[in-house]
Scaffold this active site. Sequence first.
Site, short mmCIF file in Angstrom:
data_model
loop_
_atom_site.label_atom_id
_atom_site.label_comp_id
_atom_site.label_asym_id
_atom_site.label_seq_id
_atom_site.Cartn_x
_atom_site.Cartn_y
_atom_site.Cartn_z
N HIS A 1 0.85 -1.20 0.00
CA HIS A 1 0.00 0.00 0.00
C HIS A 1 0.88 1.25 0.00
O HIS A 1 0.57 2.24 -0.66
CB HIS A 1 -0.89 0.03 1.24
CG HIS A 1 -1.90 -1.09 1.29
ND1 HIS A 1 -3.26 -0.88 1.36
CD2 HIS A 1 -1.75 -2.44 1.28
CE1 HIS A 1 -3.90 -2.03 1.41
NE2 HIS A 1 -2.99 -3.00 1.37
N ASP B 1 -5.60 5.81 2.06
CA ASP B 1 -5.79 4.41 1.74
C ASP B 1 -7.22 4.02 2.14
O ASP B 1 -7.74 4.49 3.16
CB ASP B 1 -4.78 3.56 2.51
CG ASP B 1 -4.74 2.13 2.02
OD1 ASP B 1 -3.81 1.81 1.27
OD2 ASP B 1 -5.65 1.34 2.37
#
Length: 526
Positions: A57, A161
Site C-alpha cells: 500500500h 488508503d
Amino acid sequence: MGSQKHITNNKTTFSRQSLKAAQMAIKDAAKGMGTTDDVGSNAKAHFVFIPLMFQGHLIPAVDTALLLATHGALASIVVTPSNTGRIRPTIDFARKSGLPVRLVELALDCAAEGLPDGADDVDKVPSCLWTNYFRAVALLREPLERHLRAHEPYPTCVVSDFCHPWAKELAASFEVPRLCFFSMCSFCLLCQHNVERFNAYDGVDDDNELVIVPGLEKRFEVSRAQAPGFFRGFPGFEKLADDVEQALVEADGIVTNSFLEMEPEYVAGYAEARGMKVWTVGPVSLFHNRTVTLASRGNTAAIGADECLRWLDSKEPNSVVYVSFGSIAHAEPNQVVELGLGLEASGHPFIWVVKNADQHGDEVSEFLHELEAHVAGRGLLIRGWAPQVLILSHAAVGGFVTHCGWNSTMEAITAGLPVVTWPHFSDQFLNAKFAVEVLGIGVSIGVTEPVMYRVDQKEIVVRREVVEKAVRSVMDGGGEGEERRMRARALAAQARSAVEEGGSSHANLLDLIKNFEVDAGCDATA
Ligand code: UDP
C-alpha cells in the site's frame, strides 16, 4: 468554520470560496506556530497522502504522491517512524530533484492499544493483535490534524488508503475533499463490489463453492474464500469492514494504480456502480525511471543493484524467470523445497526471492544452500528484499511467477511479462483471474483456495512437477506462449503511453490537480 459545502448525492461540491476561506483561516492559525519545512509552500494544490503502512500500500501511494508532485502539486506523505527508512531514499531523491514533497512522520501510540513497541512496523505486529493495530492507526487522526493545522499550506485534498475510514473525519474537519486510494485494478474492485451488492453468496454455505460474479457482461466465477470483501470473514473486523465500506460510499472519488486502456469497461463500470469518479493514474512504478530510485524502492534491497544487474547482464534476453510472493505472503517450509525443485527442473535461469529464509529451519536452510550450489550461475536466490522493478525491467527477464499482489501484477504488465499466477490470499485471486481470463497474459498454477490466514495449514499446495510445467509453459515459446508474450508486450506499450504526455494516466494526474487546487471550483461528482 461555517460549512460552505453543497452536498449532492452524498458527493461534495467544493467551492472556490470555501477552499480560499479555509486557506486564509489556516494561515492565520499557523502564524507563530512555525513551519519546519517550506518546500512547496506556494503550491496551489496540496495532497495529503495517508497510506496504510504495508509495503503493498505504501509503495504505490508514495509513487502516486510523487507523480502529483512532478506536476507541481505539494504532496505530504504521512508515515510512522519504522517505515520512514523504507521510503526515505526515494523521498530524499525526489526533494533533491526539486519536487515539492514532505514527509509527515507521526509516532503510532502502540501502548494505547496494547501493541508492543515498534509495532508500527507491520512485520512486528503479533497476529492476534491486528484489530489493535488498526485501532492504533486511527489514533493518528488527532496528531495529524494538529500537524496540518500548524504547517501551511492548507491541505486541499486528503488521499487516504481505503483502509483508513477515520480519514473521513480528518478531511471533514478541514472541509476538504477526500479520495480513496486503491492499488488495485477496477476489475477486482467491481467484481468484489458486485458480489456484495447483489448478495451473490446468499445461501452458499461452502466458502469454496463458485458463484458467478453478477452484473458483468463476461462470465467470471469466484468463491467467498477467494473474494470475501475487504476485512470480511475475519472475527473482530466486522466494524472496520463496515466503516471501510461507509467511508468509501461517502468518498469524493477514487484513485487507482491502473490505466484506462487496460480495462476501460471495468473502470467505467466501477465508477458507475460507486457513483463517483475513478482517476486511474498508473502504472505508478513508472515514476522511477532511474536505477538509483528503483534499487531502493520500498526498502533496502538484500542485493546490490550492481551485482543484480551484472548477473542479469550475463543472461540471454527473455531467459530468466523471476519468482516472488511479495511483501507478506510466504511459502511453508515444505512448499519452499517443492518450489525450489520445480524451478531447478524447469531448466530456466531464475531469480527467486525467498522471504523469511532464516525462519524455515535447518533442513530448508540446508536445502537452499545445496540448491544454490547445484544451480550456481543459473539460479540466484535473494534472501530478503529484492529490487523487484529493477529486475523486472531488465531484458533478460522473460516471465514472473507471482502471488498476484496488484502491484506485482501491474509491474509485470508494465514490463511486458507473462506471468504464472499463484495467488495466496486477499485480492490476489481476482488479480490472477484478471491476468489469465481478461488480459490473457497468465498461466494459472492451479491454486483455488487461500493458503494464508487459515487454521488447517497445508504443507504443500503445489507440487514440483506443476511448478516446472507452469514455468516452462510461460517461458517456452510455442504458439500459445508466443501469443501470451505478444499480448503482454502490447499492454506494456499501452502502459507507457498512458503515463506520457497526452496519455490517460498523465491526463488524470493533471485533472486531479486542476480539480483540487485552491483556485478550483471543484465538482468531484462522476
Ligand atoms: N517488492 C519489492 N521487493 C520485494 C518484495 C516486494 O520491491 O522483495 C515490492 C513490489 O515491487 C511491489 C510491492 O513490494 O511494489 C508488493 O506489493 P504487491 O501488491 O505486489 O504485494 P503485497 O506485498 O502487498 O502482497
